[in-house]
Design an enzyme around this catalytic site. Structure first.
Site, PDB file in Angstrom:
ATOM      1  N   LYS A   1      35.671  37.992  29.133  1.00 41.01           N
ATOM      2  CA  LYS A   1      35.525  36.440  28.404  1.00 41.01           C
ATOM      3  C   LYS A   1      33.752  36.304  28.719  1.00 41.01           C
ATOM      4  CE  LYS A   1      38.614  34.538  31.094  1.00 41.01           C
ATOM      5  NZ  LYS A   1      38.555  33.682  32.101  1.00 41.01           N
TER       6      LYS A   1
ATOM      7  N   ARG B   1      44.455  27.041  32.014  1.00 46.18           N
ATOM      8  CA  ARG B   1      45.156  27.960  32.543  1.00 46.18           C
ATOM      9  C   ARG B   1      46.507  27.804  33.050  1.00 46.18           C
ATOM     10  NH1 ARG B   1      40.299  30.716  34.795  1.00 46.18           N
ATOM     11  NH2 ARG B   1      40.788  32.776  35.656  1.00 46.18           N
TER      12      ARG B   1
ATOM     13  N   ARG C   1      32.833  45.411  38.660  1.00 45.48           N
ATOM     14  CA  ARG C   1      31.938  44.450  38.314  1.00 45.48           C
ATOM     15  C   ARG C   1      30.998  44.251  39.738  1.00 45.48           C
ATOM     16  NH1 ARG C   1      34.250  38.966  35.744  1.00 45.48           N
ATOM     17  NH2 ARG C   1      36.025  38.913  37.347  1.00 45.48           N
TER      18      ARG C   1
ATOM     19  N   ARG D   1      31.774  40.096  43.303  1.00 38.43           N
ATOM     20  CA  ARG D   1      32.403  38.591  43.503  1.00 38.43           C
ATOM     21  C   ARG D   1      33.283  38.870  44.797  1.00 38.43           C
ATOM     22  NH1 ARG D   1      34.344  35.960  37.961  1.00 38.43           N
ATOM     23  NH2 ARG D   1      36.245  35.788  39.130  1.00 38.43           N
TER      24      ARG D   1
ATOM     25  N   ARG E   1      45.688  37.127  41.463  1.00 40.96           N
ATOM     26  CA  ARG E   1      44.991  36.625  40.134  1.00 40.96           C
ATOM     27  C   ARG E   1      45.938  37.181  39.313  1.00 40.96           C
ATOM     28  NH1 ARG E   1      39.229  38.705  40.518  1.00 40.96           N
ATOM     29  NH2 ARG E   1      38.851  37.765  38.419  1.00 40.96           N
TER      30      ARG E   1
HETATM   31  P1  ADP Z   1      38.550  35.573  36.063  1.00 44.59           P
HETATM   32  O1  ADP Z   1      38.892  34.918  34.741  1.00 44.59           O
HETATM   33  O2  ADP Z   1      38.086  36.768  36.097  1.00 44.59           O
HETATM   34  O3  ADP Z   1      39.788  35.186  37.119  1.00 44.59           O
HETATM   35  P2  ADP Z   1      36.957  33.097  36.647  1.00 44.59           P
HETATM   36  O4  ADP Z   1      35.628  32.955  37.128  1.00 44.59           O
HETATM   37  O5  ADP Z   1      37.536  32.437  35.353  1.00 44.59           O
HETATM   38  O6  ADP Z   1      37.505  34.466  36.661  1.00 44.59           O
HETATM   39  O7  ADP Z   1      38.158  32.179  37.782  1.00 44.59           O
HETATM   40  C1  ADP Z   1      37.680  32.334  39.009  1.00 44.59           C
HETATM   41  C2  ADP Z   1      38.715  31.773  39.952  1.00 44.59           C
HETATM   42  O8  ADP Z   1      38.276  30.383  39.769  1.00 44.59           O
HETATM   43  C3  ADP Z   1      40.257  31.878  39.256  1.00 44.59           C
HETATM   44  O9  ADP Z   1      40.812  32.807  39.955  1.00 44.59           O
HETATM   45  C4  ADP Z   1      40.922  30.364  40.226  1.00 44.59           C
HETATM   46  O10 ADP Z   1      41.136  30.414  41.219  1.00 44.59           O
HETATM   47  C5  ADP Z   1      39.661  29.463  39.704  1.00 44.59           C
HETATM   48  N1  ADP Z   1      39.607  28.812  38.426  1.00 44.59           N
HETATM   49  C6  ADP Z   1      38.892  29.098  37.129  1.00 44.59           C
HETATM   50  N2  ADP Z   1      39.397  28.302  36.448  1.00 44.59           N
HETATM   51  C7  ADP Z   1      40.513  27.364  36.665  1.00 44.59           C
HETATM   52  C8  ADP Z   1      41.281  26.459  36.216  1.00 44.59           C
HETATM   53  N3  ADP Z   1      41.422  26.069  34.896  1.00 44.59           N
HETATM   54  N4  ADP Z   1      42.374  25.911  36.779  1.00 44.59           N
HETATM   55  C9  ADP Z   1      42.467  26.468  38.157  1.00 44.59           C
HETATM   56  N5  ADP Z   1      41.688  27.236  38.813  1.00 44.59           N
HETATM   57  C10 ADP Z   1      40.669  27.824  37.989  1.00 44.59           C
END
Ligand code: ADP
Length: 220
Positions: free
Chosen positions: A13, A87, A126, A161, A172
């Site tokens: 993304k 999410r 990554r 990360r 995740r």
């Molecule tokens: P990825 O999509 O690779 O898992 P992100 O950078 O989008 O990575 O998200 C990293 C972490 O941030 C998620 O695993 C979660 O813990 C938190 N997070 C991100 N967006 C949300 C959301 N909309 N609601 C709850 N937690 C979130």
């Protein structure tokens, strides 16, 4: 047209969003980036967020929704990409309310469909630049930095990360399957869902996204 990306972790993304920002001037709203910015502030909230993210779980809806609503309210008329929100179904409902309030109607939800094995490889390979945020991948030739551990763009150090470990990735991914994948039906029922096979090169995925934006009317 505004874009909502829904995808398993590490589906690309961020990479796609960067291309859309560069070529079409989108604003990229990544909830992951918003949360990581809170962590950098090193206050109580940041510490709480850090613990949750490093376990691979979702941050509470209240925290993330407040951060996102501020951003959406501030961007006024710019077209945006939502990366990482909603999410779960509750967040999708909340977003509907925010869109109503801000009169946002023109959007498409794009699902990047990716197999778990490839998503894990993308996550574990990554590396991110601590200086400018550019992202590389040590497992894929097209995405490797020219010099190991150093950013091509600004020369700063590249780091993994902290949630891109095998153990956290697995949590995740299963959080995604359990909580996020039901959101796909939610948008399908609204006639706002497009599905892309993301198991291919990101340039190919980008072309399909461009095609969706060009066609403009989403109803399947
Ligand atoms: P990825 O999509 O690779 O898992 P992100 O950078 O989008 O990575 O998200 C990293 C972490 O941030 C998620 O695993 C979660 O813990 C938190 N997070 C991100 N967006 C949300 C959301 N909309 N609601 C709850 N937690 C979130």
């Amino acid at each position: 047209m505004n874009i909502i990306f829904i995808a398993p972790p590490a589906a690309g993304k961020g990479t796609l969003s960067d291309k859309l920002v560069t070529k079409y001037g989108y604003r990229h709203l990544s909830t992951g980036d918003l949360l990581r910015a809170e962590i950098k502030k090193e206050n109580d909230l940041g510490k709480k967020i850090e613990e949750i993210i490093s376990r691979g779980e979702l941050v509470s809806d209240d925290i993330i929704t407040e951060l996102l609503k501020n951003e959406l309210t501030n961007i006024s008329n710019e077209k945006f990409i939502l990366d990482g929100y909603p999410r779960n179904i509750a967040q999708a409902e909340t977003l509907k309310g925010i869109f109503n309030e801000l009169n946002i109607e023109n959007y498409v939800t794009i699902y990047l469909d990716l197999e778990e094995e490839l998503a894990m490889k993308r996550a574990l390979g990554r590396v991110i630049c601590g200086g400018c945020g550019a992202s590389y991948n040590t497992y894929f030739e097209n995405f490797m930095p020219k010099n190991e551990g150093i950013c091509d763009k600004c020369g700063s150090e590249l780091k993994h990360r902290s949630d891109d470990t095998e153990e956290t990735f697995k949590v995740r991914f299963s959080t995604y399957v359990e909580k996020t994948s039901p959101v796909l039906d939610y948008y399908k029922n609204l006639g706002k869902l497009e599905v892309i096979d993301a198991n291919v090169e990101s340039d190919e995925v980008f072309k399909i996204v461009e095609q969706i934006l060009e066609d403009g009317n989403v109803d399947n």
